[in-house]
Design a protein around this motif. Sequence first.
Motif, PDB file in Angstrom:
ATOM      1  N   SER A   3       0.845  -1.191   0.000  1.00 15.44           N
ATOM      2  CA  SER A   3       0.000   0.000   0.000  1.00 15.44           C
ATOM      3  C   SER A   3       0.879   1.239   0.000  1.00 15.44           C
ATOM      4  CB  SER A   3      -0.890   0.006   1.242  1.00 15.44           C
ATOM      5  OG  SER A   3      -1.709  -1.147   1.261  1.00 15.44           O
ATOM      6  N   PRO A   4       0.467   2.291  -0.685  1.00 16.81           N
ATOM      7  CA  PRO A   4       1.264   3.507  -0.716  1.00 16.81           C
ATOM      8  C   PRO A   4       1.108   4.297   0.590  1.00 16.81           C
ATOM      9  CG  PRO A   4      -0.747   3.842  -1.962  1.00 16.81           C
ATOM     10  CD  PRO A   4      -0.735   2.398  -1.528  1.00 16.81           C
ATOM     11  N   PRO A   5       2.218   4.736   1.163  1.00 26.67           N
ATOM     12  CA  PRO A   5       2.120   5.553   2.381  1.00 26.67           C
ATOM     13  C   PRO A   5       1.463   6.905   2.091  1.00 26.67           C
ATOM     14  CG  PRO A   5       4.373   4.773   2.034  1.00 26.67           C
ATOM     15  CD  PRO A   5       3.598   4.458   0.799  1.00 26.67           C
ATOM     16  N   ILE A   6       0.866   7.480   3.120  1.00 25.89           N
ATOM     17  CA  ILE A   6       0.376   8.850   3.041  1.00 25.89           C
ATOM     18  C   ILE A   6       1.582   9.739   3.328  1.00 25.89           C
ATOM     19  CG2 ILE A   6      -1.223  10.573   3.964  1.00 25.89           C
ATOM     20  CD1 ILE A   6      -2.625   8.175   2.567  1.00 25.89           C
ATOM     21  N   ALA A   7       1.976  10.560   2.357  1.00 20.74           N
ATOM     22  CA  ALA A   7       3.180  11.383   2.478  1.00 20.74           C
ATOM     23  C   ALA A   7       2.953  12.631   3.317  1.00 20.74           C
ATOM     24  CB  ALA A   7       3.693  11.767   1.094  1.00 20.74           C
ATOM     25  N   ASP A  20       0.833  12.290  -7.992  1.00 19.72           N
ATOM     26  CA  ASP A  20       0.921  13.740  -8.159  1.00 19.72           C
ATOM     27  C   ASP A  20      -0.360  14.448  -7.731  1.00 19.72           C
ATOM     28  OD1 ASP A  20       3.501  13.562  -9.200  1.00 19.72           O
ATOM     29  OD2 ASP A  20       2.768  13.356 -11.258  1.00 19.72           O
ATOM     30  N   THR A  21      -1.395  13.689  -7.416  1.00 16.70           N
ATOM     31  CA  THR A  21      -2.686  14.263  -7.061  1.00 16.70           C
ATOM     32  C   THR A  21      -2.683  14.761  -5.624  1.00 16.70           C
ATOM     33  OG1 THR A  21      -3.762  12.707  -8.576  1.00 16.70           O
ATOM     34  CG2 THR A  21      -5.167  13.784  -6.941  1.00 16.70           C
ATOM     35  N   LEU A  22      -3.272  15.938  -5.417  1.00 17.93           N
ATOM     36  CA  LEU A  22      -3.497  16.464  -4.079  1.00 17.93           C
ATOM     37  C   LEU A  22      -4.959  16.178  -3.749  1.00 17.93           C
ATOM     38  CD1 LEU A  22      -2.039  18.002  -1.830  1.00 17.93           C
ATOM     39  CD2 LEU A  22      -2.912  20.113  -2.835  1.00 17.93           C
ATOM     40  N   TYR A  23      -5.176  15.325  -2.761  1.00 14.90           N
ATOM     41  CA  TYR A  23      -6.531  14.886  -2.429  1.00 14.90           C
ATOM     42  C   TYR A  23      -7.125  15.697  -1.287  1.00 14.90           C
ATOM     43  CZ  TYR A  23      -5.265  10.571  -4.918  1.00 14.90           C
ATOM     44  OH  TYR A  23      -4.865   9.649  -5.853  1.00 14.90           O
ATOM     45  N   LYS A  24      -8.454  15.843  -1.317  1.00 18.04           N
ATOM     46  CA  LYS A  24      -9.193  16.304  -0.135  1.00 18.04           C
ATOM     47  C   LYS A  24      -9.596  15.073   0.662  1.00 18.04           C
ATOM     48  CE  LYS A  24     -13.447  18.463   1.360  1.00 18.04           C
ATOM     49  NZ  LYS A  24     -14.807  18.026   1.089  1.00 18.04           N
ATOM     50  N   ASP A  25     -10.168  14.110  -0.016  1.00 16.13           N
ATOM     51  CA  ASP A  25     -10.548  12.818   0.563  1.00 16.13           C
ATOM     52  C   ASP A  25     -10.000  11.752  -0.377  1.00 16.13           C
ATOM     53  OD1 ASP A  25     -12.171  14.054   2.600  1.00 16.13           O
ATOM     54  OD2 ASP A  25     -13.712  14.363   1.077  1.00 16.13           O
ATOM     55  N   CYS A  26      -9.482  10.668   0.182  1.00 18.84           N
ATOM     56  CA  CYS A  26      -8.904   9.661  -0.711  1.00 18.84           C
ATOM     57  C   CYS A  26      -9.107   8.241  -0.210  1.00 18.84           C
ATOM     58  CB  CYS A  26      -7.425   9.928  -0.956  1.00 18.84           C
ATOM     59  SG  CYS A  26      -6.329   9.563   0.408  1.00 18.84           S
ATOM     60  N   LYS A  27      -8.947   7.335  -1.174  1.00 21.23           N
ATOM     61  CA  LYS A  27      -8.959   5.895  -0.926  1.00 21.23           C
ATOM     62  C   LYS A  27      -7.580   5.375  -1.318  1.00 21.23           C
ATOM     63  CE  LYS A  27     -13.813   5.171  -2.223  1.00 21.23           C
ATOM     64  NZ  LYS A  27     -14.702   4.299  -3.026  1.00 21.23           N
ATOM     65  N   GLY A  31      -1.111  -1.114  -4.039  1.00 17.94           N
ATOM     66  CA  GLY A  31      -0.898  -0.818  -5.442  1.00 17.94           C
ATOM     67  C   GLY A  31      -1.706   0.316  -6.023  1.00 17.94           C
ATOM     68  N   GLY A  32      -2.515   1.016  -5.207  1.00 20.93           N
ATOM     69  CA  GLY A  32      -3.325   2.073  -5.811  1.00 20.93           C
ATOM     70  C   GLY A  32      -3.873   3.105  -4.848  1.00 20.93           C
ATOM     71  N   ASN A  33      -4.440   4.148  -5.443  1.00 18.94           N
ATOM     72  CA  ASN A  33      -5.103   5.222  -4.702  1.00 18.94           C
ATOM     73  C   ASN A  33      -5.929   6.047  -5.674  1.00 18.94           C
ATOM     74  OD1 ASN A  33      -3.292   7.841  -5.395  1.00 18.94           O
ATOM     75  ND2 ASN A  33      -1.966   6.055  -5.151  1.00 18.94           N
ATOM     76  N   ARG A  34      -6.928   6.713  -5.136  1.00 21.01           N
ATOM     77  CA  ARG A  34      -7.745   7.606  -5.950  1.00 21.01           C
ATOM     78  C   ARG A  34      -8.552   8.538  -5.051  1.00 21.01           C
ATOM     79  NH1 ARG A  34     -13.230   7.057  -7.099  1.00 21.01           N
ATOM     80  NH2 ARG A  34     -14.288   5.201  -6.354  1.00 21.01           N
ATOM     81  N   GLY A 115      -5.776  -1.149   3.585  1.00 22.30           N
ATOM     82  CA  GLY A 115      -6.445  -0.150   2.770  1.00 22.30           C
ATOM     83  C   GLY A 115      -6.876   0.987   3.672  1.00 22.30           C
ATOM     84  N   GLY A 116      -7.208   2.099   3.069  1.00 24.04           N
ATOM     85  CA  GLY A 116      -7.651   3.234   3.861  1.00 24.04           C
ATOM     86  C   GLY A 116      -8.624   4.106   3.094  1.00 24.04           C
ATOM     87  N   ILE A 117      -9.458   4.791   3.870  1.00 23.60           N
ATOM     88  CA  ILE A 117     -10.374   5.770   3.308  1.00 23.60           C
ATOM     89  C   ILE A 117     -10.368   6.935   4.295  1.00 23.60           C
ATOM     90  CG2 ILE A 117     -12.387   4.614   4.326  1.00 23.60           C
ATOM     91  CD1 ILE A 117     -13.945   5.472   1.761  1.00 23.60           C
ATOM     92  N   PHE A 118     -10.010   8.123   3.783  1.00 23.98           N
ATOM     93  CA  PHE A 118      -9.713   9.250   4.665  1.00 23.98           C
ATOM     94  C   PHE A 118     -10.444  10.509   4.245  1.00 23.98           C
ATOM     95  CE2 PHE A 118      -5.910   6.520   4.425  1.00 23.98           C
ATOM     96  CZ  PHE A 118      -5.804   6.144   5.755  1.00 23.98           C
ATOM     97  N   HIS A 119     -10.992  11.207   5.240  1.00 31.95           N
ATOM     98  CA  HIS A 119     -11.630  12.510   5.092  1.00 31.95           C
ATOM     99  C   HIS A 119     -10.709  13.523   5.749  1.00 31.95           C
ATOM    100  CE1 HIS A 119     -14.662  15.549   4.852  1.00 31.95           C
ATOM    101  NE2 HIS A 119     -14.993  15.520   6.122  1.00 31.95           N
TER     102      HIS A 119
END
Length: 122
Positions: A3-7, A20-27, A31-34, A115-119
């Motif tokens: 899983s990719p770390p939260i930087a 390269d995406t700056l997220y407000k909320d993310c999953k 191997g992935g994120n969006r 996995g994670g889902i973050f607000h």
Amino acid sequence: MTSPPIASLRWGEMKVEGSDTLYKDCKVWPGGNRTWDWRETGTRHRPGVQPADVNEIINKGIQIIVIGRGMEEALQVPEETLAFIRSKGINALVLQTEKAVAQYNKLVKDGVAVGGIFHSTC
């Protein structure tokens, strides 16, 4: 696959390592994120995170999902969603987002399929 770390995390902004995406909320998952777009499932702070919000993540071969409820924990996580996660044999951690990101990153470092889902706001 890991899983990719939260930087980085601050109010309204999250950065996932390798994206390269700056997220407000993310999953995130091995191997992935969006972007987590609440409009896809009609999510609101109440009743909160829906089974449909986490379904994509729990089908990515994870052992545990970390749910970030927001900086002020305004986002609810109903029992229905937790029961759905458990029914798939997956554990859930529900925390304030800063604590959730710290725990998620620790699990990533430990090699756990997480996995994670973050607000990132309220």
